[in-house]
Structures are given as structure tokens and as C-alpha cells.
Design a protein around this motif. Structure first.
Motif, mmCIF file in Angstrom:
data_model
loop_
_atom_site.group_PDB
_atom_site.id
_atom_site.type_symbol
_atom_site.label_atom_id
_atom_site.label_comp_id
_atom_site.label_asym_id
_atom_site.label_seq_id
_atom_site.Cartn_x
_atom_site.Cartn_y
_atom_site.Cartn_z
ATOM 1 N N ILE A 54 0.864 -1.184 0.000
ATOM 2 C CA ILE A 54 0.000 0.000 0.000
ATOM 3 C C ILE A 54 0.904 1.238 0.000
ATOM 4 O O ILE A 54 2.077 1.160 0.395
ATOM 5 C CB ILE A 54 -0.943 0.049 1.224
ATOM 6 C CG1 ILE A 54 -0.147 -0.064 2.520
ATOM 7 C CG2 ILE A 54 -2.003 -1.055 1.134
ATOM 8 C CD1 ILE A 54 -0.986 0.089 3.778
ATOM 9 N N HIS A 55 0.339 2.334 -0.470
ATOM 10 C CA HIS A 55 1.120 3.564 -0.531
ATOM 11 C C HIS A 55 0.619 4.525 0.542
ATOM 12 O O HIS A 55 -0.582 4.735 0.681
ATOM 13 C CB HIS A 55 1.000 4.190 -1.920
ATOM 14 C CG HIS A 55 2.090 5.162 -2.190
ATOM 15 N ND1 HIS A 55 3.388 4.771 -2.426
ATOM 16 C CD2 HIS A 55 2.085 6.511 -2.231
ATOM 17 C CE1 HIS A 55 4.133 5.842 -2.615
ATOM 18 N NE2 HIS A 55 3.364 6.917 -2.495
ATOM 19 N N LEU A 56 1.561 5.079 1.310
ATOM 20 C CA LEU A 56 1.191 5.978 2.413
ATOM 21 C C LEU A 56 1.649 7.412 2.140
ATOM 22 O O LEU A 56 2.739 7.616 1.596
ATOM 23 C CB LEU A 56 1.847 5.497 3.721
ATOM 24 C CG LEU A 56 1.614 4.040 4.122
ATOM 25 C CD1 LEU A 56 2.313 3.762 5.450
ATOM 26 C CD2 LEU A 56 0.122 3.740 4.224
ATOM 27 N N ILE A 109 4.625 0.372 1.577
ATOM 28 C CA ILE A 109 4.931 -0.715 2.521
ATOM 29 C C ILE A 109 4.196 -1.997 2.114
ATOM 30 O O ILE A 109 3.189 -1.939 1.403
ATOM 31 C CB ILE A 109 4.578 -0.351 3.985
ATOM 32 C CG1 ILE A 109 3.063 -0.154 4.153
ATOM 33 C CG2 ILE A 109 5.359 0.868 4.458
ATOM 34 C CD1 ILE A 109 2.608 -0.120 5.597
ATOM 35 N N LEU A 110 4.739 -3.093 2.586
ATOM 36 C CA LEU A 110 4.091 -4.389 2.343
ATOM 37 C C LEU A 110 2.793 -4.453 3.128
ATOM 38 O O LEU A 110 2.742 -3.970 4.273
ATOM 39 C CB LEU A 110 5.020 -5.526 2.789
ATOM 40 C CG LEU A 110 6.187 -5.809 1.839
ATOM 41 C CD1 LEU A 110 7.171 -6.795 2.480
ATOM 42 C CD2 LEU A 110 5.650 -6.362 0.508
ATOM 43 N N TRP A 111 1.782 -5.034 2.555
ATOM 44 C CA TRP A 111 0.490 -5.095 3.248
ATOM 45 C C TRP A 111 -0.319 -6.257 2.690
ATOM 46 O O TRP A 111 -0.620 -6.292 1.488
ATOM 47 C CB TRP A 111 -0.273 -3.776 3.015
ATOM 48 C CG TRP A 111 -1.509 -3.656 3.871
ATOM 49 C CD1 TRP A 111 -2.795 -3.857 3.483
ATOM 50 C CD2 TRP A 111 -1.565 -3.307 5.239
ATOM 51 N NE1 TRP A 111 -3.646 -3.647 4.521
ATOM 52 C CE2 TRP A 111 -2.918 -3.307 5.628
ATOM 53 C CE3 TRP A 111 -0.587 -3.007 6.211
ATOM 54 C CZ2 TRP A 111 -3.329 -3.000 6.923
ATOM 55 C CZ3 TRP A 111 -1.009 -2.698 7.490
ATOM 56 C CH2 TRP A 111 -2.369 -2.706 7.837
ATOM 57 N N ALA A 112 -0.657 -7.191 3.562
ATOM 58 C CA ALA A 112 -1.511 -8.302 3.130
ATOM 59 C C ALA A 112 -2.957 -7.849 3.226
ATOM 60 O O ALA A 112 -3.619 -7.623 2.227
ATOM 61 C CB ALA A 112 -1.267 -9.522 4.016
ATOM 62 N N ILE A 161 -8.234 -2.037 4.699
ATOM 63 C CA ILE A 161 -7.273 -1.536 3.706
ATOM 64 C C ILE A 161 -6.800 -2.722 2.875
ATOM 65 O O ILE A 161 -6.394 -3.745 3.420
ATOM 66 C CB ILE A 161 -6.062 -0.868 4.378
ATOM 67 C CG1 ILE A 161 -6.524 0.339 5.206
ATOM 68 C CG2 ILE A 161 -5.021 -0.434 3.339
ATOM 69 C CD1 ILE A 161 -5.427 0.922 6.085
ATOM 70 N N ASN A 162 -6.861 -2.593 1.566
ATOM 71 C CA ASN A 162 -6.471 -3.682 0.670
ATOM 72 C C ASN A 162 -5.197 -3.343 -0.080
ATOM 73 O O ASN A 162 -4.901 -2.164 -0.305
ATOM 74 C CB ASN A 162 -7.592 -3.947 -0.336
ATOM 75 C CG ASN A 162 -8.863 -4.374 0.368
ATOM 76 O OD1 ASN A 162 -8.859 -5.277 1.202
ATOM 77 N ND2 ASN A 162 -9.953 -3.677 0.062
ATOM 78 N N PRO A 163 -4.459 -4.361 -0.468
ATOM 79 C CA PRO A 163 -3.258 -4.103 -1.274
ATOM 80 C C PRO A 163 -3.614 -3.228 -2.466
ATOM 81 O O PRO A 163 -4.662 -3.399 -3.082
ATOM 82 C CB PRO A 163 -2.811 -5.501 -1.708
ATOM 83 C CG PRO A 163 -3.324 -6.405 -0.622
ATOM 84 C CD PRO A 163 -4.630 -5.802 -0.194
ATOM 85 N N GLY A 164 -2.748 -2.271 -2.770
ATOM 86 C CA GLY A 164 -3.004 -1.346 -3.884
ATOM 87 C C GLY A 164 -3.652 -0.048 -3.436
ATOM 88 O O GLY A 164 -3.686 0.915 -4.201
ATOM 89 N N ASP A 165 -4.153 -0.033 -2.189
ATOM 90 C CA ASP A 165 -4.793 1.195 -1.704
ATOM 91 C C ASP A 165 -3.765 2.292 -1.417
ATOM 92 O O ASP A 165 -2.589 2.015 -1.158
ATOM 93 C CB ASP A 165 -5.579 0.918 -0.414
ATOM 94 C CG ASP A 165 -6.916 0.231 -0.688
ATOM 95 O OD1 ASP A 165 -7.327 0.177 -1.867
ATOM 96 O OD2 ASP A 165 -7.541 -0.252 0.279
ATOM 97 N N THR A 166 -4.264 3.510 -1.440
ATOM 98 C CA THR A 166 -3.471 4.671 -1.045
ATOM 99 C C THR A 166 -4.056 5.202 0.258
ATOM 100 O O THR A 166 -5.255 5.449 0.343
ATOM 101 C CB THR A 166 -3.567 5.761 -2.135
ATOM 102 O OG1 THR A 166 -2.954 5.257 -3.323
ATOM 103 C CG2 THR A 166 -2.866 7.032 -1.716
#
Lengths: 142, 77, 142, 77
Positions: free
Chosen positions: B2-4, B21-24, B62-67
Motif C-alpha cells: 500500500i502507498h502511504l 509498505i508491504l500489506w496483506a 485496507i487492501n493491497p493497492g490502496d493509497t
């Protein structure tokens, strides 16, 4: 139809006034938020504005749509400047047109209130002896 | 992943504007927990969270690919 | 300090915005009264404005002084155009500055209400099939 | 002598913008009487009177040298 922008460029009022003017318009109100030198006896040297630009523009667009739902027949343009701003420069411009004047005032004031509550833009005041991010009202989702 | 995004006083705490960051998967509350461990003092600040440019609650997934953006009290205008 | 004028020249918003802006200003509101093409389903071709110029300028000055008494810290500029005006041209501009925004809106709206009641300026609407002096509100001295 | 101004619909009735007339002394009401005799239909119109650029009542005295204006309902803005 409407115009919403967050930009590092100097804001030119005529651009927004012209944008909202057309043959059915009888009244235009423009609000200009200006960098003030003195706040509570403290002297500001300059301001720094920062924004989460895509979300800010999206929220300005939503505020515009909201205004047109509440007051049909209005047209709206909003611009917010970011970056370093000197005293007496314009940080925000809101132009609202309407066939009649009362709505143009009301919708314009509504717009600035919404901007101050919702739009992800931040202001840092720089004084002679320090600096501080100004924390305004906070939006709380239900 | 995900992008922060960090802004204003939060950006000064994290010393960065953005990162990936990595996020499952997980909720906003779980991301906040990660942020507070990574950047001590993070939860002493006041902020709202926006996922994909919409304000959300801490229970939001929050899902992978989310900002995800941390939005300190705004002060535009 | 303030600026009040009745003029046949095209009104330029920047002139009045700049006039009221100084280091203590945090907010400027501008009202622009625009020639509208359609009024109650009737199409206006153009307008003719006429004024009793010295009295009109004197009364604009009094309205300005009145605003500064009611809302100290404001600065005001008002201009009214006379002569022939085309659709979408600006008939009147009111610029009000203030350290804070709410007063800038309130004082601006007060100014246009007072102008419409008190200031000796007249508007003739010219349509395809006729023309008429528009009689607005009438000031009654006690 | 006093100087008179006519505007808008009143100007179209009198067919003149301004004129100077002889005047010893008298009130606004007396001037209105003169105007109505000189310009038939004058009092069918609605107007206020300004003497020396100030709105006045009909009981106000007009003195030689004064400027008097007939002000139809205003429609500026």
C-alpha cells in the motif's frame, strides 16, 4: 462546467470571475483569503501551504457539486494556492455566480466554511522566532 | 503493498512525505498500530485517515493497492 | 482611504481588490452586479444606467463611512458604472476587506442593500419590443 | 434662482435634464406645485426630493442658490 484547482501559481481573480459569468448571471461574489501580517499580536513573515493535491481537488469538486444541489443555477470556481506565500498574497479564491445576489453571498460563505473543515490543505506560519503548522477544525467521520 | 502519504506535522515526524509498505490485509486501526511502532509518538498527533482519497473510519479495511493518507487537522483557506 | 466612484468606464475588479488590500487584511469579498439577459422570461438587449453623479458619489462615501462605523477595521471600495451596458458586463463592484472573513461578507451585503435603497442611480431595460425605467425601492425620509 | 435636476422617467416627462428657474423663497411643497403646473402629470410620478444632494421632506425650505433634484425610485446595483 465548474473549475477547481490547487496550484503553486499566483491566483488571478479575473480568471475565476470570468469563469462563472454567463448570460443568466446577475450576481457574482468573490472571496479572497489573504495572508495577514498580524495574528493575535504576532507578526507573520510568510506562510507555507501544503496540500494532498488530488484529494483536495476532489473535495473542492464535491463542495461545488453540493452547492449546486443546494442552490440550483449557481456556477462555482475555487482555487487554492500552495507553496510559499508572502504577506497580502491570495491563498484562496472562491467565485460564485447566480441569477440573484443573495444566493451568491450565501453559497460563497458556505464554500469557505466547507474548505476550512474538509479540504486537505495545511498552513505553516513562519514568524521571526519560529514556525508552526496551524491546526484548524478537524473533520470527524461518523 | 500500500502507498502511504504523510502531511504537515506528521510528515515532520516521519521525516518523509510518502512511502510504500508491504500489506496483506487489515484495518485502518492495524495500520495505525504499525505506524505508531515505526514512528514513536505517531498517535500523540491528531489526524484523520483517508483511503483512496476518501475519509474513513478506523474500522475500514485496507487492501493491497490502496493509497492511505494521514490527514492532520486541515488549515486551508 | 476609501474609493467611491461612478464612471462610464469598464469596471476592473483588480483595481478595487487591490485598493482594499493591505498587511492587516485576511479576507476580501467582492460583489459584482452583472447585466443579466433574462429577467422573468423577458430578454434584455442592453441596459442604460444614469446617475446623479455628485450625490451618488457622496452617498457611496456615506455608506462606506457607515460600514466602517459598524465594522471597524474594514476598508471599502465601490464603483458603479453608467451609460450603456451589454449583457454580462459589470454594473457595480463592491470590495470590502477585513482582518476576518465573516465581517467582509456581512459588510459587503449591507453595502449592496444600501446602494439599491439610497443611491441616485437608475436603470433602463431595453428589450426587443420596448424599454422601461426600473423603479426599485424608494427611500422615504422620516 | 435655483437649479433643478430631472432624472430617468421624470427627465422624459420634462424633456430636459436640468434647468435654472427664478426663486425667491418657499418650501419643497411649493416647488412641487410649480413643477406640476409646468409639467402636467408631474405628481403622478413617484420621486423623492434632494436639496443640495441631501434627501429632504416636503416641508424643507429652498433658498436661492440651492440645487434641487427630483429622484425617482432608484434602481442601481
Amino acid at each position: 462546467m465548474n473549475l477547481f484547482e490547487v496550484t503553486p501559481e499566483v491566483l488571478c481573480p479575473n480568471r475565476y470571475l470570468q469563469y462563472v459569468t454567463h448570460a443568466e448571471v446577475g450576481a457574482v461574489t468573490l472571496f479572497s483569503g489573504i495572508v495577514r501580517e498580524w495574528t493575535n499580536g504576532k507578526r507573520t513573515l510568510f506562510l507555507e501551504y501544503e496540500a494532498y493535491v488530488p484529494m483536495a481537488e476532489k473535495m473542492l469538486t464535491e463542495i461545488g457539486a453540493d452547492i449546486q444541489r443546494k442552490w440550483p443555477g449557481t456556477r462555482i470556481a475555487i482555487a487554492h494556492r500552495i507553496g510559499k506565500l508572502q504577506i497580502s498574497e491570495t491563498a484562496v479564491i472562491i467565485a460564485v455566480s447566480s441569477p440573484h445576489r443573495q444566493i451568491a453571498y450565501e453559497a460563497n460563505e458556505f464554500a469557505i466554511e466547507q474548505i476550512k473543515k474538509l479540504v486537505p490543505i495545511w498552513k505553516k506560519e513562519i514568524w521571526e522566532d519560529g514556525e508552526k503548522w496551524v491546526g484548524g477544525q478537524t473533520y470527524k467521520p461518523l | 503493498m500500500i502507498h502511504l502519504y504523510y502531511f504537515a506535522q506528521i510528515k515532520e515526524l516521519t521525516q518523509k512525505k510518502e512511502e510504500t509498505i508491504l500489506w496483506a490485509d487489515g484495518t485502518v486501526a492495524e495500520l495505525v498500530k504499525w505506524a505508531d511502532e515505526t514512528y514513536p509518538g505517531f498517535t500523540d498527533y491528531s489526524w484523520q485517515v483517508a483511503v483512496n482519497e476518501e475519509y474513513v473510519l478506523e474500522t475500514e479495511q485496507i487492501n493491497p493497492g490502496d493509497t492511505v493518507a494521514f490527514i492532520p487537522p486541515v488549515s486551508g483557506g
